[in-house]
Each structure stands twice: as structure tokens, then as C-alpha cells.
Design an enzyme around this catalytic site. Structure first.
Site, PDB file in Angstrom:
ATOM      1  N   CYS A   1       0.847  -1.080  -0.167  1.00 27.68           N
ATOM      2  CA  CYS A   1      -0.075  -0.061  -0.092  1.00 27.68           C
ATOM      3  C   CYS A   1       0.911   1.256  -0.042  1.00 27.68           C
ATOM      4  CB  CYS A   1      -0.894  -0.087   1.252  1.00 27.68           C
ATOM      5  SG  CYS A   1      -1.678  -1.419   1.437  1.00 27.68           S
TER       6      CYS A   1
ATOM      7  N   ARG B   1       1.451   1.903  -5.922  1.00 28.84           N
ATOM      8  CA  ARG B   1       1.662   0.721  -4.827  1.00 28.84           C
ATOM      9  C   ARG B   1       0.475  -0.021  -4.777  1.00 28.84           C
ATOM     10  NH1 ARG B   1       6.525   1.924  -2.249  1.00 28.84           N
ATOM     11  NH2 ARG B   1       5.712   0.650  -0.550  1.00 28.84           N
TER      12      ARG B   1
ATOM     13  N   TRP C   1      -3.760  -2.013  -1.237  1.00 29.75           N
ATOM     14  CA  TRP C   1      -3.617  -3.192  -2.007  1.00 29.75           C
ATOM     15  C   TRP C   1      -3.804  -4.215  -1.034  1.00 29.75           C
ATOM     16  CZ3 TRP C   1      -0.812  -7.912  -2.099  1.00 29.75           C
ATOM     17  CH2 TRP C   1      -1.218  -8.785  -3.066  1.00 29.75           C
TER      18      TRP C   1
ATOM     19  N   ASN D   1       0.612  -0.162   5.965  1.00 23.66           N
ATOM     20  CA  ASN D   1       0.988  -1.064   4.663  1.00 23.66           C
ATOM     21  C   ASN D   1       1.892  -2.283   5.493  1.00 23.66           C
ATOM     22  OD1 ASN D   1       2.319  -2.120   2.751  1.00 23.66           O
ATOM     23  ND2 ASN D   1       3.756  -0.633   2.526  1.00 23.66           N
ATOM     24  N   GLY D   2       1.491  -3.343   5.135  1.00 21.64           N
ATOM     25  CA  GLY D   2       2.243  -4.318   5.866  1.00 21.64           C
ATOM     26  C   GLY D   2       1.150  -5.463   6.303  1.00 21.64           C
TER      27      GLY D   2
ATOM     28  N   GLU E   1      10.524 -13.058 -19.674  1.00 23.62           N
ATOM     29  CA  GLU E   1      10.062 -11.674 -19.226  1.00 23.62           C
ATOM     30  C   GLU E   1       9.028 -11.390 -20.407  1.00 23.62           C
ATOM     31  OE1 GLU E   1      10.208  -9.969 -16.963  1.00 23.62           O
ATOM     32  OE2 GLU E   1      10.199  -8.056 -18.058  1.00 23.62           O
TER      33      GLU E   1
ATOM     34  N   LYS F   1       5.696  -9.683 -19.213  1.00 20.08           N
ATOM     35  CA  LYS F   1       5.087  -8.491 -19.714  1.00 20.08           C
ATOM     36  C   LYS F   1       3.587  -8.371 -20.213  1.00 20.08           C
ATOM     37  CE  LYS F   1       7.208  -5.788 -17.706  1.00 20.08           C
ATOM     38  NZ  LYS F   1       7.821  -6.758 -17.136  1.00 20.08           N
TER      39      LYS F   1
ATOM     40  N   GLU G   1       0.794  -9.426 -17.560  1.00 17.89           N
ATOM     41  CA  GLU G   1       0.635  -8.738 -16.310  1.00 17.89           C
ATOM     42  C   GLU G   1      -0.246  -7.425 -16.776  1.00 17.89           C
ATOM     43  OE1 GLU G   1       3.892  -7.010 -13.916  1.00 17.89           O
ATOM     44  OE2 GLU G   1       5.551  -7.270 -15.663  1.00 17.89           O
TER      45      GLU G   1
ATOM     46  N   HIS H   1       9.177 -31.771 -25.682  1.00 17.05           N
ATOM     47  CA  HIS H   1       9.008 -32.610 -24.388  1.00 17.05           C
ATOM     48  C   HIS H   1       7.625 -32.747 -23.759  1.00 17.05           C
ATOM     49  CE1 HIS H   1      13.187 -33.818 -24.591  1.00 17.05           C
ATOM     50  NE2 HIS H   1      13.683 -32.750 -24.806  1.00 17.05           N
TER      51      HIS H   1
ATOM     52  N   LYS I   1       3.015  -2.049  -7.496  1.00 16.16           N
ATOM     53  CA  LYS I   1       4.672  -1.813  -7.887  1.00 16.16           C
ATOM     54  C   LYS I   1       5.459  -2.422  -6.957  1.00 16.16           C
ATOM     55  CE  LYS I   1       7.612  -0.339 -10.417  1.00 16.16           C
ATOM     56  NZ  LYS I   1       8.119  -0.938 -11.789  1.00 16.16           N
TER      57      LYS I   1
HETATM   58  C1  AGP Z   1       7.482  -6.927 -13.022  1.00 17.71           C
HETATM   59  O1  AGP Z   1       6.709  -6.119 -14.110  1.00 17.71           O
HETATM   60  C2  AGP Z   1       6.422  -6.810 -11.840  1.00 17.71           C
HETATM   61  N1  AGP Z   1       6.157  -5.716 -11.690  1.00 17.71           N
HETATM   62  C3  AGP Z   1       7.098  -7.674 -10.696  1.00 17.71           C
HETATM   63  O2  AGP Z   1       7.475  -8.857 -11.178  1.00 17.71           O
HETATM   64  C4  AGP Z   1       8.629  -7.114 -10.157  1.00 17.71           C
HETATM   65  O3  AGP Z   1       9.692  -7.280 -11.141  1.00 17.71           O
HETATM   66  C5  AGP Z   1       8.734  -7.868  -8.851  1.00 17.71           C
HETATM   67  O4  AGP Z   1       7.716  -7.740  -8.138  1.00 17.71           O
HETATM   68  C6  AGP Z   1      10.299  -7.666  -8.289  1.00 17.71           C
HETATM   69  O5  AGP Z   1      10.203  -6.382  -7.899  1.00 17.71           O
HETATM   70  P1  AGP Z   1      11.519  -5.586  -7.641  1.00 17.71           P
HETATM   71  O6  AGP Z   1      12.299  -5.446  -8.481  1.00 17.71           O
HETATM   72  O7  AGP Z   1      10.942  -4.178  -6.936  1.00 17.71           O
HETATM   73  O8  AGP Z   1      11.944  -6.315  -6.265  1.00 17.71           O
END
Ligand code: AGP
Length: 635
Positions: free
Chosen positions: A2, A27, A75, A101-102, A508, A512, A515, A531, A630
Site C-alpha cells: 500500500c 503501490r 492493495w 502498509n504490511g 520476461e 509483460k 501482467e 518434451h 509496484k
Molecule cells: C514486473 O513487471 C513486476 N512488476 C514484478 O514481477 C516485479 O519485477 C517484482 O515484484 C520484483 O520487484 P523488485 O524488482 O522491485 O524487487
């Protein structure tokens, strides 16, 4: 994950809180709310949904006054997104508000204890339990201070003395001593009209130092418009801020280690500018990002790379006999590229671990194994836990991080900053490319302390210095990527395939797309498809195939032929000048010729843009995709 913010000063708090929350929305954006103290009353406005549709409208129709307040963008962890589960949460008396936050892990036990003494709860959140606990202790603390107040006619309302001995700070300390879990909190009370109490353990919290005003925030983006002077709080710190001062004590050590830092980015860096989305802005920043990652670190004379913050001597670096790289998500994909780079160029065995697995599987580590963590935010709970686990076991822990002053940056034994500037888009792009660049530099640095030849090292360094221009040429093809996206935007499933250095980029690219467009996409080893997973290939399932002209080109082309034989549509990322690929792929994106270790950096950008355009075509919220945040600061 959050976002929290607090303001106390002479200005109207509401607009400052709202603007700060907008900057923290990446966030978490399930709901948002504010609480202000005004004329002895606690005024709360909170609403489910994103700030623009929820809280902002509510504050327009029901504005609130006051020069002190706290805000939160959520969040959801405990309790589904809803108005009642939105923060701020109140104590039993309704005079104390908290944003958090937590995760309070022992919230149920605490809740049962409070229920047994007659407490009634309105939400499903762990945060409300903490609010009630603080409220309970506040009454007790105020009772003590109140008795001395009653004795001393001249006593004014307690303001924080050097060690924050006002009843609200003390009540927060009392409550936190009962808490198991993580928190970044801000707490206010209707009876304390110029005090905000903040505290952190495991979730980031900073103090912003103004003139006649002070701030609390989860990260600097929320307050950089007001001040660049900040204090990064440490775990167990409890801060008390008023318009004129701030005090910090530490629950663990009693004296807090307070250092005032200056933010290295400006408000402009944290705004979207002319771009439709932060993600697009950050994709286009990547030539500069790579330049920033290289700046001052390429030593052509010594045919090596240099870093200021590893805090390891050359002898110590030479003695490393294994590196474990731990990370999460996109950073974990970068770690996989790091394995290829360091093993090829430095011949040091590398093992890549999901951070969350490393913490709990008690992996065997040799004495001179070093842990390297990768993290854009520097706050990812899984990655922070891996770093702490390695240090607990007596191993050096290095970090490659973007956010200066972040927890991982401060707790590592040494590290390298990306200097990529704020990355606001939830989908990581420029930080990923920056990490790959730095890993290549690190591999050269380590290699040159061993057997890497000056010639090979200079080849890599010069290839890295050519990357910004190559990225510019790739970005110039954006319209072609947009057209391609249009052709495939309606597909329900995708494969992303490659081998060797580009296998992590296939993973990756799939992430992308997943997500931000919510399309099911799977990154896989091209060689592994035969396989089993090749059973999924059909004319409706496009495959993005990364097939640069590298040392395993023929093998990769053979794997591509297997997909084509089963009529799977193929979008190939190939090397300029490749005369074969056009005969076997439905669509081709040509990339500049580069050394094998550099290809992953170049291949990342088309996949970022491909995913971006598909997400836009599908009407998705590119910068704030559903269910995501994020920085994942919970395990
Ligand atoms: C990547 O597009 C995501 N937002 C997520 O996988 C991110 O890379 C992951 O949570 C790690 O975050 P960080 O690099 O801030 O540790």
C-alpha cells in the site's frame, strides 16, 4: 504494497494528501482514504476503487479542512477491497486513525483479546485491530499523563519531547511491542492536533523535512514536490512529527540512527509528461537508462568495469567461489541472464533462486558463497528476506537496486545503484534493462579479476556502449510493433520461446504480456517444447520466437520449424540481415546485430512495446493492472 502519506504544517492537508496518494497509487489501488484532525474532530473520507473514481470525487462532494492528516491507497491483503476495509481504520473511541502498509501476522490473537474486553470491529482488516490496540494503550497512557496534567494547572497538551514521550507515541510503542508482522504506519488522534506518529518494520517509511511542515510517506514520490530532504526510517523506528520538528526513537535499540539524505530525482522525473502512460515513458527512457547505468563504470584503459560501492577488495572478489542470485518477478528473469553472463565471462558458478524459496529451503552454501539480490524497489519482502537470511548465515550480501535509500540498499553489505530514476509503471521495464546492463559490467569486472582477456572484456564494454543508439533504432520501429500488436491482440494464449541468453527474455516477454493485458502467455525453453508443451501449439496460438544469429541459431531454428510444422503462427525477433527467418516466420522484427551477451538487452524492448500496445488495444489499465502493485512488500 500500500501507499501511505502524512502531513502536518500550516497548509490545508487534504490537497497535499490527495496529490501524494495519486503519486503512490502505483503501490496499490483497491481503495483509498484520508483522515484529518480539525477542531478536535477526526474527519474520515474513504472509498473503494481507484483514487480518481473514488476518493477524489468524495472529497469534492464532502471536502475536509485541517492542517494535519494521513492518507492511504490500498492493495488488499486482509479483507477484500471494500469501503469498510479501506484505510484509515479507527480505534474503538473513533478518535484515533491509522493507515498501514504490511501484514499483522498475530492479528487474530490480538483481536480475540480485544473482543474479550468488549471491543467491536467494523472491518475484516488486521489494521483495525492495531488501531484498537493503540487506542487502548492511549487511554492508559493519557490516564498517566492526565493525572500529572490534573496536578499541574499550567500543563499544556503533551508535545513530543526529545524521545517522543507524548501519550500517542508511547501508545504506539506499547502496541507495536505486541505485534508480530510487518508495518509501515502513520497514526493521528483528534486530541493531538499537531502530532503524527509513524513507525516501520519491514515496510518502507520516510520522513520528509519541510519548513514549518513535515511529512511521512511510503516512498519519496509522494513528497518530492514539497521537499528533497528525507530521513529513511529503519526497522523498529518510531517517529513523531510536528510542524516544527521530528523525533525518532527505536523500539529495539532505543537510540535511532537518524541520517538526513537528499533525494537525487526531481518532481519532473516522477510525472508522465507527454506520454500516454508511465510505462511508455519508461520504455522510451531506456537509452538514457543504459547510459546512466554505464556512466563512470567503464574503464577502457584497464579493460574492465569499476564500481564504488561493492565494499569488497579485489582479493575478496577473487575468493568468491559461488554466487547465488535471489530475486522475484522481472528481477528474477534478470538474474537468469546474470547467470549466463557471470558464468561465461567470469567462470564463477552461479545459482539463481526465487527469493521466497531461498529463504526457507536452507540451501547449502559454501563459506565463500556470496548472495546477490536484484530489486528495482529495494523493498520486495521476499527479496529482503533472502538478503537477511544470507546475512544471518554469515554470508556477504550484495544488491543491485534502483531506489536510493531503500531497505535492501541499506541492509546490503555493498551494492550498485541503477540510477534509472523513478519507475512508476507497475510493469518493470527500464529497471530490467538497467539491471541487465549492470550485470554485464559486473561479469566483466569479476572476469577481469580472473581469466577474462582484455580483448574480450573490451569487446563487451564497447558493445554495451553501443546499446543506447541501438535501442533508439529499435524504438524508432514502434509503429511496426503497434501494427503487429493489432494483428495478434485478440489471441487468448501465447508462447514466448528461445534458448540460451534469450531464454530469460522469453520468460520476461510472457510476463509483460500477462501482467498488463491479462492474456495467458507462457515463456518456455524452445528446446523443451518437444518434451510436452508442443501439444498446445495450434493455429490459434501465436508464438513469439527470439532467434538471434548467435552460437545456437541453427538449434533454435530447428525448434522453430517444429512449431511451424504444427501450424503455430510465429512472430520472430531476428537479427538484421538474416535471410532465412522470413521464409519460416509469419512476422519478423529485426534487431541490430550484437554480441550474444548483449542480445537480451536489445530483445527486451520490442517485447515491452508489443505487450504495451496489445494492452492498450484491449483497454487495460497499463500503469495500474488489476490485482498488482509496484512493490510487493508482503511475503
Ligand atoms: C514486473 O513487471 C513486476 N512488476 C514484478 O514481477 C516485479 O519485477 C517484482 O515484484 C520484483 O520487484 P523488485 O524488482 O522491485 O524487487
Amino acid at each position: 504494497m500500500c501507499g501511505i502519506i502524512g502531513y502536518v504544517g500550516k497548509k490545508a492537508a487534504s490537497p497535499i494528501l490527495l496529490e501524494g496518494l495519486r503519486r503512490l497509487e502505483y503501490r496499490g489501488y483497491d481503495s483509498a482514504g484520508v483522515a484529518l484532525v480539525c477542531g478536535g474532530d477526526l474527519l474520515v473520507r474513504k472509498k473503494m476503487g481507484k483514487i480518481g473514481e473514488g476518493l477524489a470525487r468524495l472529497l469534492k462532494s464532502e471536502p475536509v479542512e485541517g492542517n494535519l492528516g494521513i492518507g492511504h491507497t490500498r492493495w488488499a491483503t486482509h479483507g477484500p477491497p471494500s469501503d469498510k476495509n479501506s484505510h484509515p481504520q479507527l480505534d474503538q473511541s473513533g478518535k484515533i486513525a491509522i493507515v498501514h502498509n504490511g501484514v499483522i501476522e498475530n492479528y487474530d490473537a490480538l483481536k480475540q483479546k480485544l473482543l474479550a474486553t468488549g471491543h467491536k470491529f467494523k472491518s475484516d482488516t488486521d489494521t483495525e485491530v492495531l488501531a484498537h490496540l493503540i487506542g487502548d494503550y492511549y487511554e492508559k497512557r493519557r490516564g498517566k499523563v492526565g493525572s500529572s496534567r490534573r496536578d499541574d494547572r499550567t500543563a499544556r497538551r503533551a508535545v513530543p519531547t526529545q524521545n517522543g514521550s507524548n501519550p500517542l507515541t508511547q501508545a504506539v510503542c506499547d502496541a507495536l511491542r505486541e505485534v508480530i508482522g510487518t508495518y509501515g504506519i502513520a497514526v493521528i488522534c483528534a486530541d493531538e492536533p499537531d502530532i503524527i506518529v509513524g513507525a516501520r518494520r519491514g515496510s518502507p517509511l520516510i520522513i520528509g523535512i519541510g519548513v514549518g511542515e513535515n511529512f511521512l510517506a511510503s516512498d519519496a514520490n509522494a513528497i518530492v514536490a514539497h521537499t528533497k530532504k528525507v530521513v529513511y526510517l529503519n526497522d523498529y523506528d518510531v517517529a513523531t512529527i510536528t510542524p516544527e520538528r521530528f523525533d525518532v526513537l527505536n523500539l529495539g535499540t532505543d537510540t535511532a540512527n537518524v541520517q538526513i539524505s537528499k533525494l537525487e530525482f526531481s518532481q519532473e522525473d516522477a510525472v508522465r509528461g507527454k506520454h500516454a502512460h508511465f510505462m511508455l515513458k519508461e520504455i522510451y527512457e531506456q537509452p538514457r537508462t543504459v547510459e546512466n547505468a554505464l556512466r563512470g563504470r567503464v574503464d577502457n584503459e584497464g579493460a574492465t568495469a569499476k564500481f564504488g560501492g561493492l565494499n569488497l577488495t579485489s582479493a575478496e572478489l577473487r575468493s568468491i567461489d559461488r554466487i547465488v542470485i535471489a530475486a522475484s518477478g522481472t528481477s528474477w528473469h534478470a538474474a537468469l541472464v546474470g547467470e549466463y553472463l557471470i558464468e561465461e565471462l567470469a567462470q564463477i558458478p552461479v545459482e539463481v533462486e526465487f527469493a521466497h524459496e531461498f529463504c526457507y529451503r536452507n540451501a547449502p552454501l559454501e563459506k565463500s558463497t556470496v548472495l546477490l539480490v536484484l530489486s528495482q524497489s529495494g523493498e520486495t519482502a521476499d527479496t529482503l528476506a533472502a538478503l537477511r537470511e544470507a546475512k544471518r548465515r554469515g554470508h556477504r550480501a550484495l544488491a543491485i537496486v534502483n531506489v536510493v535509500g531503500s531497505t535492501i540498499a541499506r541492509e546490503s553489505d555493498g551494492g550498485i545503484y541503477m540510477h534509472a530514476g523513478p519507475e512508476i509503471g507497475v510493469a518493470s521495464t527500464k529497471a530490467f534493462v538497467s539491471t541487465l546492463t549492470i550485470l554485464a559490467l559486473l561479469a566483466v569486472h569479476l572476469g577481469r579479476l580472473r581469466n577474462l582477456s582484455a580483448r574480450r572484456a573490451l569487446e563487451i564494454l564497447h558493445a554495451l556502449e553501443a546499446v543506447p543508439k541501438q535501442l533508439e533504432s529499435i524504438l524508432a520501429q514502434n509503429n511496426a510493433f503497434k501494427k503487429l500488436a493489432k494483428k495478434y491482440a485478440k489471441a487468448d494464449d501465447f508462447f514466448f520461446l528461445s534458448r540460451g541468453y534469450n531464454y530469460p527474455i522469453a520468460l520476461e516477454g510472457a510476463l509483460k504480456l500477462k501482467e498488463i493485458s491479462y492474456i495467458h502467455a507462457e515463456g518456455y525453453s524452445a528446446a523443451e517444447m518437444k518434451h510436452g508443451p508442443i501439444a498446445l501449439i495450434d493455429p490459434k496460438t501465436p508464438t513469439v520466437f527470439l532467434v538471434p544469429q548467435d552460437s545456437i541459431y541453427d538449434k533454435t531454428m530447428a525448434n522453430l520449424a517444429m512449431i511451424r510444422a504444427r501450424k503455430g503462427p510465429i512472430i520472430a525477433l531476428a537479427t538484421e540481415g538474416d535471410k532465412q527467418i522470413g521464409k519460416v516466420a509469419n512476422d519478423v522484427i529485426y534487431l541490430p546485430k550484437a554480441l550474444e551477451p548483449i542480445n537480451p538487452i536489445l530483445a527486451s524492448v520490442p517485447l515491452q512495446l508489443f505487450a504495451y500496445h496489445i494492452a492498450v488495444l484491449r483497454g487495460c489499465d497499463v500503469d495500474k493492472p488489476r490485482n498488482l502493485a509496484k512493490s510487493v512488500t508482503v511475503e
